[in-house]
Structures are given as C-alpha cells and as structure tokens.
Scaffold this active site. Structure first.
Site, PDB file in Angstrom:
ATOM      1  N   HIS A  75       0.606  -1.340   0.061  1.00 41.54           N
ATOM      2  CA  HIS A  75      -0.282   0.420  -0.125  1.00 41.54           C
ATOM      3  C   HIS A  75       1.094   1.373   0.360  1.00 41.54           C
ATOM      4  CE1 HIS A  75      -2.864   2.990   0.587  1.00 41.54           C
ATOM      5  NE2 HIS A  75      -2.858   3.241   2.020  1.00 41.54           N
ATOM      6  N   ASP A  77       0.798   4.613  -0.542  1.00 43.73           N
ATOM      7  CA  ASP A  77       0.343   6.834   0.058  1.00 43.73           C
ATOM      8  C   ASP A  77       0.816   7.720  -1.102  1.00 43.73           C
ATOM      9  OD1 ASP A  77      -1.873   5.850   1.725  1.00 43.73           O
ATOM     10  OD2 ASP A  77       0.161   5.534   2.967  1.00 43.73           O
ATOM     11  N   ASP A 199      -7.668   1.494   2.309  1.00 44.05           N
ATOM     12  CA  ASP A 199      -7.256   2.437   3.612  1.00 44.05           C
ATOM     13  C   ASP A 199      -8.269   4.036   3.590  1.00 44.05           C
ATOM     14  OD1 ASP A 199      -5.269   2.966   5.311  1.00 44.05           O
ATOM     15  OD2 ASP A 199      -3.843   4.281   4.011  1.00 44.05           O
ATOM     16  N   HIS A 449      -6.352  10.103  -0.636  1.00 46.06           N
ATOM     17  CA  HIS A 449      -6.769   9.480   1.294  1.00 46.06           C
ATOM     18  C   HIS A 449      -6.364  10.166   2.243  1.00 46.06           C
ATOM     19  CE1 HIS A 449      -4.623   5.824   0.214  1.00 46.06           C
ATOM     20  NE2 HIS A 449      -4.709   6.096   1.599  1.00 46.06           N
TER      21      HIS A 449
END
Length: 1009
Positions: A75, A77, A199, A449
């Site tokens: 994951h 970001d 997420d 996000h």
C-alpha cells in the site's frame, strides 16, 4: 471491429450505403475505410486477449477444501508523511522508511524467480514514474509478467482516492488518467477488474456507483465501523451486493463488495517484510529453532477462524502493508514455504489449501459458488474504530487546501474545455507552450486519501498546494492562447487569484481594463463580480456596448485585515455579469474622473430586513443576527437564526477514553458547543447591486450576509481565524443554523456531489447503533450541499468545499468550518493539526461561502442542483489592461445551443489529436423534480459551435473500454429480485438519451471549423 467502425463513421453515408451491397466484402470494406481516411478513432482499442491474463491466469483451487487466497501487495500512499517525490525516491527515511522505486524493482525481480508467485499493484502515479525510467528490456519483461497475470493491476486510478471529501468529477478524472495509462501501456491485460480501497476512512455510495459504471466486477476495502463489522461477522455478511444508486436501473450501479479480514495487513504473526518483527519460517529440522510445525498450526487456526465469519470455502489474506516489499525476497521466500508446508498437511487429512492469488481470482471463485448475497443501499459513513474514535474530523481538516483543490478542479475543467475549443493553437500559441497535463496530474494526486482529506503532514500539504499552483501556471498559458485566438486580441492576459480577499494589482491601479468571464457550464450564468479598486466611480459596458449597473463600496475591515499587505485597495467595484454556455463575455471598465469623492459609508446598525424579488431576510435589531428567511415566490417563511460556536477538542485526559482530537478524529470534550458571541457588531450596505450585512462576532470570526439583486440564494461569507489557542485547548469551529423546520431528527447530505442520502440522528440503517459520541457520531461528509425539511419547507445549504456537518437538534444544521488542534490523534500522521503559514504565523485564516435557499421540498432540487454546479464550476475571470482593439470578439459560445436544464456537460477534454472525450450527465435523481427528472435527449452533432462531428463511439465511464464490449460478472441478491433488462437503444447514433443520474461517455472524432 467492423460494426464499431461503422458506428463511428456513420457520417460517410455514401460509403456505407454502397457497402450495404453484397459485392463489398469485409476486406474491401476495410480498404475503403483506410483509403477514405476515416479508419477509426485511434484510442484504446482492445487488443487480442492473452490466453493467460485476467481470470484465466488464476491458480486452480480445490473443491471441498478451504481455499486460502494469499494476496501479496503493497500500500503506497501518494503522499502522507512524506511527499510524493520523497516516497518514490526513498528520500527522508528519517520520517518513514519507504522507497517505491525499490519496491517495484524488487518485486519484478522476485516474480521472475517463480512463476507461481503473484503481486498486485494499485497506484498508477508511482508506477508511471517507475515505468518511464526502465529500459526497453525491462519494460518488455514487465509486459510479459502482466500478460501472464503474475503482475496484476487493481483499482488502477492515479491514486486510491478519498471517498468523503472528493467531488465525483475529480474522481472520474483521476481514475480515467490512471486507467488510460495502463490501457495504452499493457492493453487488455493491464485493465483492472477489481476496485481496491483498502485505506480510505469510510466509503461513499457514489464511489461504488462510479466503480460499477467503470466496469469493475467487484470492490474490496478494509475499514468500516467496528459495530458494523462485528454484526457482519456474526451474520457472515462481510461480502454483499452494494446497490449504489436509487435512480440507475439495476445492475448498472450494483457492485459486489467485500470487507477484508485484517484491514490490509497480514494475519498476526505472519508479516515477513524488513519492517516487520515476526520470525521467519525456520525449516531446517536439524536446527534447534525449527518452527514449521508451530507456523502451520497457527496458520491453520487463523484460517479456520476466518472461515467462520465468511460465507464460502474461499477466504482472502492480504500479505503486505504500507510500503512493504522493498526487499521482496523476504516476503516471497517465506510465503513459498508457508504454501508448501501448509499444503503438505493435506496428506494428513487437512482440508486447507493455500495458494498465491489476487483479488480478482478470489472474486472469480466467489462468483462461481453462485450464492445469493445480502443487499446494501446506504453507505459506510461515519467510520469509527472504537467507541470514542470517530473519523469525522477529516471531513473538514485543512479547509484552505480543500477549497484550493475544489477551485483547481473548476479551473482544470475550464482549461480542458478551452484546449478543445482552441485547437492546436491552445498548446502552442502567442503566449508560449501551455498544457493541461500538469494540472491533471496535480489534481489526480490531490484526490488521494491523505491529500484533500487533510490527513497529511504540513510539509506534504504544502507540496500538494505547490503542485496545484504549478499546474495552474501551465494552464494559464493554454487559456491565454485560446482566449487570444477566439477573441482575436493578443493583449497579455492577467490572472488575479486572490479576489476572495480583494487583491488584484491590475484593477487596483488601472484606469481602463477589460474583464473576460468564461463560463464552463452548458447553460448561461449570471455571476456577481467584486473587484478591488481605488477609484470611486466606474462605467462598465457589456459585450454589446450596453451600460451595466455597478456600485463601489468600501472594503470591509475584515478583508483589509486578512490581506496582510498583499493588496491596498480601499474599495470594491460590484456588478453582475452574464456569460454564455461554454463561452465567454467581455466587459469594459473605465474609471470616471468626476465620480463621487467616496462611496457611501456602511450604516452601523442592523436592518430590519433585506430583500430582493425572490427572498426576504430579517434580522434581530438587538443581536444583529438572522431571524427569518422568506421565499417570496412561494410565500414561505421560516424562523432562522445563525451563529458561530466552537467545540473544545479532547486532549486525551478523559475518564472514558484517552482518545484525542486530531487530523482524523473529531472528539469534542462536551456535547454543548461554546457560543462565540450572542450578538454581532453590524454594518449595513444597500445599493442597486447588492445588500449586505457585515457582522463581527469576535476578533477572529466575522461574516457578511449578502443578497444580490437577482439571486435566489442568500450568501453567507464567513471568515474564521486565527483560532485562539491561549487556553491550551484545540477548537473545532462551526456555523449553526437553527430553524422552525420540523426535521424529526433527519437531514440529508450529498454523496460526492451527486445523489443525496438520508441521515438520521443516532441511527444506522444496517445495525442497531450504540451511540457513544453524540456529536462526532452524528457528523457526515457534506461535499456540496445538505438540507433539512418537513412537509412544507426545505432549507438547503450549498458549500464551496467539502466539510463535515450534522443535525444535532431538530430544525438545526451545523457545518464545521475550521479546526485547530494541539495534539496528534495517534492515527499515524504524528503531528497536531495546527496550521500556520508565513503570512499567518499565529494561525491560519480561512474564508468561505455558504449559499442558503428555501423552497417547497418538491421544488428544491430545481434550485440547489444548478446552484451547486455553479459553485463547483465557477466562471474564470481574466483581465487585460487598457482599451480593447475594435476588432476584438467580445463574446463567444462553444455550444450551438443551451443544453436542457437536466443535462450537465461533465467532461470536454482533448483525447488524441483529432478525438475529444465527452461526458454528458443527467444531473437529477429519479422523482427529485417534477419537471427535470425525466429522460432527455441531446443531439451530439448539434453540440459544439467550433467542431464538426465526424464519428462517435460510446465508452464506459472511465473511457478504458468500449461500452458495448463491457461485460461484468452478474450477482444475485438475497431479495430474490432479478436484474432489469438493459436500457433501450438511442434514437440514432447522434441522438443520445439520458435517464436520471445517468452519465454517458463518448469519444468524438472531430474537425476544427
């Protein structure tokens, strides 16, 4: 493809009528098309499917066994604790050890070592950067991995967007950008089949609707309310069919949705990244620390436990986490062993089968079991991970960045439209080389996000803003080129980006200038303009030379204070402009030498009322506050007061919970907010353009209540900050409207700017809520509007950015404006939300607008839908100094005619050299409006004034598949209902029908006129 080319090229009627005769074979047909120069729209054409990618690449499972799908993933970001660039390069590892380029290097190397291994990748923004740096040999190697399904893309947008604070138009744009890159680079095998939002902090129904219309077969996420999860685990309803629209005909917005068992982390004890502490599998039986039996036993226990709360004999385990797989050898070496040793137990009677898998392979197995699934119709807000930990603060966090993102979206849509309308000269014209790509990428990154959500570190927020500003600069060149070409004027164009605080050097000093107002909507707009000036009287003429009523008023004390030396205008010039659809109108402004010595001074008292022909607003003469609002057209009146309050933030010193308020978490330390002032100091201005009541509540809170002459909405322009923190407590500042409407504990919010959902106090549609936070637990995201209503009246508030809000008492609507907090909420960001800047070192000042309308509920949508669109896509105002050349074209519309009120022109964007991406949207819900909630038809050939339509082909929403080739897995709901038949065809190729809430996407082959 012959049928598709035929559809695209139907304008060549002579050619197609000839081809209808038997002697024209398919070969001759294609040859004629090639010779005629109309071979087809050169975009994203689907290549021959590889026999091994997608669902065909999945490893076999074993019937009768519990199949455990291991999904290796990372994951990444797109900015959070570090900037996007720092994450990619592995810079600033003192903040967080993370380097995306090394993850992709390492994963590719390890995939090549074992053909059984699988890996999924999500964030195209990072992959795009990495891909550009690879050699041809490496690119070919990666293509082979993709074609064999060993490397699979899921989600595939430029980023994994936030779902609470994003506007649907920006989400569609960023998904389109990422998916187009994958399509162009890898063809069919690069197309994701699964949406993956592991997420984001709560999930919006509109996102599910968009994903369904983009062709995804399923959707997986990790976060949902702890009470909801507990109930679903007991009922084995962690996988469901999400019916994500009340207007679209099923299954158009139906999306299979699964909740992942561990968020997006591995099961406890099975993390084998360099950032993990779990022991590796030690499988040499001659060594003292041999642990295979223990590992297998623990894994089987976890697998059986997970199977108890899911519905089938297939379960999924995410093997990875934040920025993992930088050394992929650690993960894969241990996963290879885990699979081998667990599966060896089958010879001893074990019924557990472990395999490398992907979310799409897992989804395929769920589809094959042919079960019925529970149906969900609401959304997943608000999200709490325990009793006092509601993630509802980020709905408002970093309100200045949220506004900058929203106006950047408006500017990007204008930039893309003018790129199409201007043709090649827009990109290379008299003012240099301009482009829309820079702003497209900056806006796409801003949807992440931890971007527009406001949950990043301060230096990262600054970087997002810097990227947006750089995108603006590139688009300004493009806009200048196009407006110069369309108007025939080469005069330099000036952009004033601080008009909201009355700063524009040109208008402050020039005696003669022109104002160009570009309207990105497909209908005419009337828009109030306020320009900072130092003169006292001006003459203004419109594009036809007609005089325009204008007024000069003094700059308010609040505006003068907030400018901090960035402008020195003492007055504001006010007038109303009219702009044609998808076009501009130009106004000439001249200083009158013999004007009055100064504009009339504001009166230092509250008026009894202000009104125009649509609205009447009364004030309490004692307090200076609003007291009522009336709709004069419908003869409605409601009692209405408005004031500002704050909630003290929790500092963690609490007997119930140590949870503190922070960037994510909203947790007031009392359910009763503190009023800033019971009275307001007042100044009143009334003239032929506007009536405004300037209110001061404290040194850090002020507001202007404004009613323009021709407006059906009352404007509340609020200014908040610097929020004082001398008492060592953080503050959450709200604006609260209290009315006589009997709302019965219900209010309504939009979902990402589109469909509206009902919210009920202390209630969730899918479980019996135990409410533990009476304020934070009743806050919801408001992306563009919210309202309360009863049988007679509806009060709607349109916002200029995403904000959090709720209806805590009947007849009341509160919206959070600003947050300043002194503690971190321990959700990872590692710093308090305490924004300052060089200009505001003592704390950030934020200014914004709320627009209020009052209507009967049956008529309200006819007002608030177009009003919200005007705020989202506001006119772009540019300036030129001096007198215009007589030959200058002062008015222009890119449309042949105004579109019907129900139709919104969502996207006009250059796709390739001679192709344009077009999205048309029906902007009303079913049964929302008597007049406008009906199907409507648009003729594409009669759309644009500067373009000839040569061909058309319909795409899916994200424009990465032909619409008639898009197939999705079908799912059965427990309600037993069957999907309704698909929509009927359009009257003709060029006649496009739209039903309520439908968005249709087209590629147009065009020629500039």
């Amino acid at each position: 493809m012959i049928g598709k080319i035929h559809k695209q090229m139907s304008h060549d009627s002579w050619l197609f009528s000839k081809m209808a005769t038997p002697e024209y074979t398919p070969f001759v047909f294609l040859l004629l098309l090639f010779q005629s120069g109309v071979w087809g729209v050169p975009v994203c054409q689907t290549p021959q499917e590889s026999p091994t990618c997608g669902y065909k690449s999945c490893h076999a499972t074993k019937p009768g066994m519990l199949n455990v799908h291991l999904v290796p993933h990372t994951h990444d970001d797109v900015g959070w604790l570090k900037t996007v660039d720092q994450y990619f390069y592995g810079d600033r590892n003192d903040i967080q050890h993370a380097g995306v380029q090394y993850i992709l290097d390492s994963v590719v190397d390890q995939l090549l070592k074992n053909p059984d291994r699988r890996f999924i990748y999500v964030e195209t923004a990072f992959f795009y950067r990495w891909w550009k740096q690879q050699t041809d040999d490496m690119q070919n190697t990666v293509k082979q991995l993709v074609n064999e399904g060993r490397l699979e893309f899921v989600n595939g947008g430029w980023c994994m967007s936030d779902e609470a604070t994003t506007h649907y138009s920006a989400v569609i744009d960023q998904m389109t950008m990422g998916l187009r890159f994958l399509n162009d680079t890898f063809g069919h095998c690069g197309r994701p089949r699964v949406a993956w939002h592991i997420d984001p902090f709560g999930h919006a129904r509109e996102h599910a609707s968009m994903f369904a219309q983009m062709g995804y077969d399923g959707f997986f996420f990790g976060r949902l309310d702890y009470q909801d999860r507990n109930r679903r685990m007991v009922a084995r309803e962690q996988e469901m069919l999400w019916r994500a629209s009340e207007s679209l005909t099923p299954p158009m917005a139906d999306l299979f949705t699964g909740i992942l068992p561990n968020g997006y982390n591995p099961p406890e004890g099975f993390c084998w990244d360099q950032s993990c502490d779990d022991p590796p599998i030690r499988d040499d039986p001659d060594l003292e620390d041999y642990n295979v039996d223990d590992v297998v036993t623990r894994f089987l226990h976890i697998a059986h436990g997970q199977a108890l709360v899911y519905k089938t004999n297939h379960i999924i385990m995410t093997m990875g986490s934040d920025f993992q797989y930088e050394n992929a050898n650690l993960w894969y070496k241990n996963l290879d062993k885990l699979i081998r040793y667990v599966n060896q137990m089958q010879s001893n009677g074990s019924e557990v089968n472990v395999l490398y898998s992907t979310p799409s392979c897992y989804l395929q197995e769920l589809h094959r079991v042919n079960l019925t699934w529970p149906l969900k119709g609401d959304d997943f807000f608000p999200y709490a991970d325990s009793a006092h930990d509601f993630w509802t603060g980020y709905f408002t966090s970093r309100p200045a960045l949220k506004r900058y993102e929203r106006i950047s979206n408006s500017y990007l849509q204008t930039c893309k439209q003018l790129e199409v309308l201007g043709g090649p000269i827009s990109r290379k014209g008299p003012f240099g080389a301009g482009d829309s790509e820079t702003l497209k990428k900056a806006m796409a990154v801003a949807q992440h996000h931890d971007a527009v959500s406001g949950t990043e570190k301060q230096h990262v927020a600054n970087d997002y803003a810097r990227k947006l500003a750089n995108g603006w600069a590139h688009c300004q060149v493009l806009v200048s080129n196009t407006l110069s070409s369309l108007s025939g004027s080469s005069a330099p164009r000036v952009y004033c980006e601080h008009l909201n605080i009355s700063v524009c050097p040109l208008t402050e000093t020039s005696k003669k200038f022109s104002v160009n107002v570009y309207n990105p909507l497909a209908r005419p707009v009337s828009w109030p303009v306020r320009l900072p000036v130092n003169g006292t009287a001006y003459s203004i003429s419109d594009a036809k030379g007609k005089a325009v009523d204008s007024q000069v008023v003094p700059v308010s004390q609040a505006t003068a204070a907030v400018r901090r030396g960035r402008g020195y205008a003492v007055n504001e010039l006010l007038f109303q402009v009219q702009a044609p659809p998808l076009g501009y109108s130009t106004y000439s402004v001249s200083l009158l030498q013999n004007g009055p010595p100064s504009p009339p001074s504001p009166l230092p008292r509250a008026p009894t009322a202000v009104q125009n022909k649509f609205l009447r607003v009364t004030f309490d003469r004692e307090t200076g506050l609003l007291s009522s609002l009336s709709n004069l057209e419908t003869q409605q009146t409601v009692k209405l007061s408005q004031n500002f309050y704050w909630y003290n933030a929790s500092d963690g010193n609490n007997s119930e919970s140590i949870q503190m308020s922070g960037a994510y978490i909203f947790r007031p330390n009392t359910s009763t907010p503190f009023i800033i002032s019971k009275t307001a100091k007042i100044e009143t201005l009334q003239n032929s353009v506007v009536q405004e009541v300037r209110q001061w509540f404290s040194p850090w809170v002020s507001q202007v209540v404004r009613l323009y002459t021709d407006s059906r909405a009352l404007e509340l322009e609020w200014t908040v900050g610097p929020v004082p923190i001398g008492d060592d407590l953080g503050k959450e500042v709200i604006s609260r409207l209290d009315s006589s409407i009997n709302s019965s504990g219900v209010f309504y919010t939009d979902s990402n700017g589109r469909e509206v959902l009902q919210r009920r106090k202390d209630y969730r549609p899918t479980w019996n809520l135990r409410q533990s936070e009476p304020i934070a637990g009743n806050y919801y995201p408001i992306n563009s509007r919210a309202y309360i209503k009863d049988d007679k009246d509806q009060l709607t508030v349109v916002t200029d950015r995403s904000q959090g809000g709720g209806s805590i008492q009947d007849g009341s609507l509160e919206i959070m404006l600003h947050r300043r907090l002194l503690y971190d909420d321990v959700r990872g960001v590692g710093e308090p939300l305490n924004e300052t800047s060089d200009i505001y070192p003592e704390g950030l000042v934020v200014r914004g607008r709320h627009l209020l309308s009052l209507s009967p509920p049956a008529m309200a949508a006819d007002t608030h839908r177009p009003l919200a669109q005007e705020v989202v896509l506001q006119p772009l105002i540019t300036f030129t100094d001096g007198e215009l050349h007589p030959s200058t074209r002062l008015e222009f519309s890119g449309l042949q005619a105004v579109l019907p009120p129900a139709v919104h022109l969502l996207t006009v964007s250059q796709w390739d050299q001679d192709t344009v991406l077009l999205r048309l949207e029906h902007q009303y819900q079913a049964s929302e409006s008597k007049e406008h909630s009906q199907p409507v038809t648009v003729n594409l050939q009669k759309l644009f004034s500067t373009l000839d339509m040569l061909g058309v082909s319909e795409m899916n929403l994200s424009a990465n598949q032909w619409k008639d080739e898009m197939t999705r897995l079908d799912w059965k709901a427990e309600s037993g209902e069957k999907p309704l038949p698909k929509r009927g065809g359009d009257p003709s190729v060029w006649e496009v029908s739209l039903k309520p809430m439908e968005i249709r996407t087209f590629l147009l082959r065009v020629r500039q006129r």
